[in-house]
Design a protein around this motif. Structure first.
Motif, mmCIF file in Angstrom:
data_model
loop_
_atom_site.group_PDB
_atom_site.id
_atom_site.type_symbol
_atom_site.label_atom_id
_atom_site.label_comp_id
_atom_site.label_asym_id
_atom_site.label_seq_id
_atom_site.Cartn_x
_atom_site.Cartn_y
_atom_site.Cartn_z
ATOM 1 N N ARG A 97 -33.847 -44.810 -150.683
ATOM 2 C CA ARG A 97 -35.188 -44.821 -151.259
ATOM 3 C C ARG A 97 -35.847 -43.438 -151.270
ATOM 4 O O ARG A 97 -36.994 -43.303 -151.721
ATOM 5 N N HIS A 144 -37.906 -43.952 -144.772
ATOM 6 C CA HIS A 144 -38.464 -45.108 -145.480
ATOM 7 C C HIS A 144 -39.204 -45.961 -144.466
ATOM 8 O O HIS A 144 -38.609 -46.744 -143.726
ATOM 9 N N PRO A 146 -41.089 -48.665 -144.479
ATOM 10 C CA PRO A 146 -40.940 -50.120 -144.378
ATOM 11 C C PRO A 146 -39.764 -50.553 -143.501
ATOM 12 O O PRO A 146 -39.806 -51.633 -142.898
ATOM 13 N N ASP A 147 -38.711 -49.736 -143.415
ATOM 14 C CA ASP A 147 -37.601 -50.059 -142.509
ATOM 15 C C ASP A 147 -38.050 -50.058 -141.062
ATOM 16 O O ASP A 147 -37.485 -50.778 -140.229
ATOM 17 N N GLY A 150 -41.657 -52.780 -141.279
ATOM 18 C CA GLY A 150 -41.510 -54.062 -141.962
ATOM 19 C C GLY A 150 -42.603 -54.384 -142.950
ATOM 20 O O GLY A 150 -42.885 -55.552 -143.219
ATOM 21 N N SER A 151 -43.225 -53.356 -143.525
ATOM 22 C CA SER A 151 -44.349 -53.593 -144.427
ATOM 23 C C SER A 151 -44.455 -52.457 -145.436
ATOM 24 O O SER A 151 -44.121 -51.304 -145.129
ATOM 25 N N ASP A 152 -44.954 -52.802 -146.633
ATOM 26 C CA ASP A 152 -45.250 -51.795 -147.651
ATOM 27 C C ASP A 152 -46.731 -51.417 -147.659
ATOM 28 O O ASP A 152 -47.237 -50.886 -148.643
ATOM 29 N N TYR A 154 -48.459 -49.079 -146.543
ATOM 30 C CA TYR A 154 -48.858 -47.686 -146.732
ATOM 31 C C TYR A 154 -48.595 -47.187 -148.157
ATOM 32 O O TYR A 154 -49.016 -46.097 -148.510
ATOM 33 N N HIS A 192 -44.392 -43.519 -148.240
ATOM 34 C CA HIS A 192 -43.353 -44.405 -147.717
ATOM 35 C C HIS A 192 -42.537 -43.686 -146.638
ATOM 36 O O HIS A 192 -41.615 -44.265 -146.075
#
Length: 267
Positions: A97, A144, A146-147, A150-152, A154, A192
């Motif tokens: 990503r 990345h 979210p890894d 566990g959330s998008d 930001y 991200h």
């Protein structure tokens, strides 16, 4: 009228000169479709609202000597947001990503950061600018986020800013600028990636509840702050830019005093 600590344009001394980094993008204008230097106008508005003059600094071939020459007439530097920093700069392979590296920009801004630190030039890094500050001084990034969390939250969507609440260290420069809000401070975010290993010489001065580093400072400099959020997006609050401008004025005053010292002074 916004009341947020910005300095008046009507001052007795000339406005400070703030260099603002830009990036190269394919751009269309009229019949032309060419590579061009690009920067969202909100950065320029933030600088001029705070009482300074913005000078654009596009990526170009650079050496340490060139970086010092570029910064010599300036009173402050903003390293702006944008594409991901090349993971090779901090010894990692690219995550799937991670965006295509802009190596010419990475090197240009890294040299400017090194020169600014050597000159004690007031420095503000925003989003990518904070990340590159950390990497340039030897730190690493989470490629990345979210890894990790566990959330998008930001970076909720393309061109869509999220909101995060940051807690400031009470004895930090940011706490002085923002008045150290006890319940934290809501800020616009769009990233991200984030600082992972903090570089030596930097101190974490703002975090979120889930542990994401949102600001760092370098105590050895008169003003060196990196923020992961996007203060330029908040036209109602220019306090961090006003803080940079105050430091820039002090830097210029000190520089002029040094230049005006008589030859042989102190021998």
């Amino acid at each position: 009228m916004v009341s947020n600590g910005s300095e008046s344009h009507a001052t007795a001394s000339p406005a400070p000169l703030i260099g603002v980094t830009t990036y190269l993008e394919q751009a269309q204008t009229g019949v032309w479709d060419v590579r061009a230097s690009f920067l969202p106008k909100v950065y320029l508005d933030a600088v001029t609202d705070a009482g300074a003059i913005a000078l654009l600094l596009p990526p170009q071939p650079v050496t340490a000597q060139i970086a010092r020459a570029v910064l010599a007439p300036l009173d402050g530097l903003i390293v702006t947001g944008g594409a991901d920093v090349d993971p090779a700069r901090y010894g990692q392979r690219s995550h799937e990503r991670t965006t295509t590296p802009r190596t010419e920009r990475d090197e240009w801004e890294a040299q400017l950061i090194r020169a600014a630190r050597a000159m004690d030039l007031p420095l503000l890094g925003i989003c990518r600018g904070m990340q590159l500050l950390n990497v340039t001084l030897g730190g690493t990034l989470v490629q990345h986020l979210p890894d990790r969390i566990g959330s998008d939250a930001y970076q909720p969507g393309a061109g869509q800013f999220g909101r995060a609440t940051v807690t400031l260290e009470p004895d930090s420069a940011l706490a002085v600028i923002f008045g150290n809000p006890e319940k934290g401070m809501a800020v616009p975010v769009y990233h991200h990636q984030a600082v992972d290993t903090v570089a030596g010489g930097l101190r974490v001065t703002a975090v979120t509840a889930d542990g994401v580093i949102e600001a760092v400072e370098c105590a050895r400099m008169r003003f060196c702050i990196g923020v992961q959020w996007h203060p330029e997006e908040n036209a109602e609050d220019r306090r961090i830019f006003a803080g940079l401008v105050r430091a820039a004025r002090a830097y210029r005053t000190a520089r002029h005093a040094r230049n005006e010292e008589p030859a042989g002074h102190g021998a």
